[in-house]
Design an enzyme around this catalytic site. Structure first.
Site, PDB file in Angstrom:
ATOM      1  CD  GLU A  35      -2.547  -1.255   2.541  1.00  0.00           C
ATOM      2  OE1 GLU A  35      -3.637  -0.445   2.670  1.00  0.00           O
ATOM      3  OE2 GLU A  35      -2.167  -2.054   3.458  1.00  0.00           O
ATOM      4  NE  ARG A 262       3.789  -7.830  11.526  1.00  0.00           N
ATOM      5  CZ  ARG A 262       3.171  -6.816  11.446  1.00  0.00           C
ATOM      6  NH1 ARG A 262       2.012  -6.624  11.699  1.00  0.00           N
ATOM      7  NH2 ARG A 262       3.734  -5.545  11.293  1.00  0.00           N
ATOM      8  CE  LYS A 272       3.272   0.359   5.235  1.00  0.00           C
ATOM      9  NZ  LYS A 272       2.292   0.555   3.985  1.00  0.00           N
TER      10      LYS A 272
END
Length: 557
Positions: A35, A262, A272
């Site tokens: 993204e 992850r 983020k």
């Protein structure tokens, strides 16, 4: 370990099983779908290496697709940074694509879902919708608009698209199951009204698809065979498949979502939102600050891309999350730099050394090796003169037998030069040593082949000729946080754990060859650490940042 002998990870097992069951290798296609709402970080390197690594292993194309469905947070700056990061890591993508490329198709499919009774326009607020979903342990409450006539939803959705309603006035929801134990299946929102310009489509759209709706359908449009994502999306897989059921054509490849754990690395954060806060509150100088866990930050710090890829390879592909020790990453950085970094001499806490028996105007150029670990690295010439700079910590007036550096009456060798013996010092009014006086043995020059040059002393010091010294700004970076998991405590603000000593700036001197240093090139300041020239450098102010210390007590299993 050789590629053919390396055991398969669980994703490769899935692919091999699919191939064994008749899936054509020619139909394999992967993608990396970031993204564009921030810079890529250390966690993304795992997804990048997995997807592009599979592409290389199977000779399959890999798309770079930007899932750009939220114009509130997305910028072209982030798109450009992501492309630069992937290129720097050494990967090549087949196509550069965007979810926004498919906005028309996604809209048309949504219209068809309304016609099929699979979606409806809801006029409730997001807070009301959240409240009606309840919890996994109790049934949700159906929206009062859930069973409104198809024609009414079609008309309202058309007006939403035309921009006739304000933000938050209504949304399009999928009609699935308000009693599902999986909260993602409780009539998820497919479209919301956002009257914001998009960095690619401008003001064309007043409604934007939600990530879950756009993501899987984009995979399908691109005919991605295996959609790989982090474990947090495991509960989204039923929704991914349900959406796919609404558009799937039996003559096409049905994309398969699978999840991997992850990667979390100690002393780093990968949220983020939290990284954005570090930038916004000036805790760092920007997204590419060398203390940031972003790929841009690591590149600026001087991390070699091969070291990061070797680190990812060692960590492997797992199904469960765990915390990886940052020392493992640093180990691979040092291992790579030891083989590639040019050895140079620089002094970061200088004190002057005068060789009393060396000619006052004397000057000679001595040969020194560029990298003993690389037989093809060659050598260079460095200047030597009567006045030098050495590290302040390399001298003591008096010291015990275990101090193998310079002391009054003691001998050391100057790297690639002569053996010297300290004789006396000058001090200022505060007792600080300002100058060291020493004598040199003119027959002891390294590599001269004389008997004197072969005699051994226990200490070897780096140095810089004062006459030729290049002033440099040296940035000593340390870890950004003082604790291995700064965001693990829910009660505490991760900003409380910022390391006040994460950056120290000192003025030093370096050998003149560094005037020609290239930005980003690796150097070992001998006996100090690994450094790289920073992009802040100017002709008047050369800046070198420390990539890593020399010593590494960590040994991977």
């Amino acid at each position: 370990m050789d590629e053919e002998k390396k055991p398969l990870n669980f994703i490769e097992h899935i692919i091999e099983e699919d191939l064994a069951n008749g899936f054509s290798k020619d139909q394999l296609r992967f993608r990396f779908p970031p993204e564009p709402n921030g810079y890529l970080h250390i966690g993304h390197t795992k997804a990048i290496c997995i997807n592009f690594g599979l592409g290389e292993k199977y000779g399959a194309p890999v798309n770079l697709r930007f899932d750009d469905t939220n114009p509130e947070k997305e910028e072209q700056e982030f798109v450009d940074a992501i492309k630069a990061d992937i290129k720097w890591l050494g990967f090549t993508y087949d196509k550069e694509l965007y979810a926004s490329d498919y906005f028309e198709q996604l809209h048309d499919w949504a219209v068809q879902m309304i016609k099929d009774g699979k979606a409806y326009v809801d006029e409730q607020t997001s807070e009301e919708i959240t409240a009606q979903r309840k919890s996994p342990f109790e049934d949700g409450i159906e929206s009062p608009y859930r069973n409104r006539p198809v024609e009414e939803s079609l008309e309202l959705f058309s007006k939403m698209k035309a921009g006739e309603f304000p933000e938050g006035a209504m949304s399009l929801r999928a009609k699935i199951d308000m009693c599902s134990p999986n909260m993602n299946m409780r009539d998820p929102v497919m479209y919301r009204i956002l009257r914001r310009p998009h960095h690619r489509t401008g003001d064309k759209w007043k409604i934007y698809p939600m990530y879950d709706w756009a993501h899987g359908q984009s995979d399908y449009i691109e005919q991605i065979s295996h959609s790989l994502c982090s474990l947090e999306f495991e509960n989204h897989r039923p929704l991914y498949d349900w959406y796919l059921d609404q558009v799937y054509d039996d003559n096409k490849v049905r994309n398969k979502q699978r999840e991997f754990a992850r990667m979390n690395v100690s002393y780093m954060i990968t949220s983020k939102r939290k990284l954005q806060r570090l930038v916004a509150e000036n805790a760092v100088t920007g997204w590419d600050d060398p203390r940031m866990p972003t790929i841009s930050g690591m590149r600026r710090l001087g991390y070699p891309p091969v070291a990061i890829k070797n680190f990812i390879d060692r960590v492997g592909v797992a199904k469960r999350e765990n915390l990886i020790d940052i020392q493992l990453l640093e180990f691979f950085v040092r291992e790579t730099l030891n083989k590639t970094a040019t050895r140079v001499m620089a002094v970061v806490d200088p004190v002057k050394l005068i060789i009393t028996n060396y000619p006052e105007n004397g000057e000679e150029w001595l040969e020194t090796e560029n990298n003993p670990e690389d037989e093809n690295a060659g050598s260079r010439q460095i200047p030597f003169s009567r006045e030098l700079y050495i590290e302040r910590e390399d001298f003591k007036e008096e010291a015990g037998n275990k101090f193998f550096r310079l002391k009054i009456g003691g001998e050391v060798r100057l790297k690639s030069a002569y053996i010297i013996k300290a004789e006396s010092v000058d001090k200022d009014e505060n007792g600080e040593i300002t100058t060291i006086y020493a004598a040199y043995d003119p027959k002891s020059r390294s590599g001269s082949g004389t008997e004197e040059s072969l005699r051994k002393v226990k200490g070897t010091l780096h140095w810089v000729s004062a006459q030729h010294a290049l002033p440099v700004e040296v940035r000593i970076y340390d870890r950004l946080f003082t604790t291995p998991q700064p965001d693990a405590e829910k009660e505490a603000d991760f900003m409380e754990f910022l390391n006040p000593e994460s950056l120290k700036i000192v003025k030093g001197f370096a050998e003149p060859s560094l005037a020609e240093a290239e930005t980003g090139a690796p150097y070992q300041f001998q006996r100090i650490g690994y450094f790289t020239k920073d992009r802040d450098s100017t002709a008047e102010n050369l800046v070198f940042s420390r990539t890593a210390t020399l010593k590494d007590s960590y040994k991977p299993e």
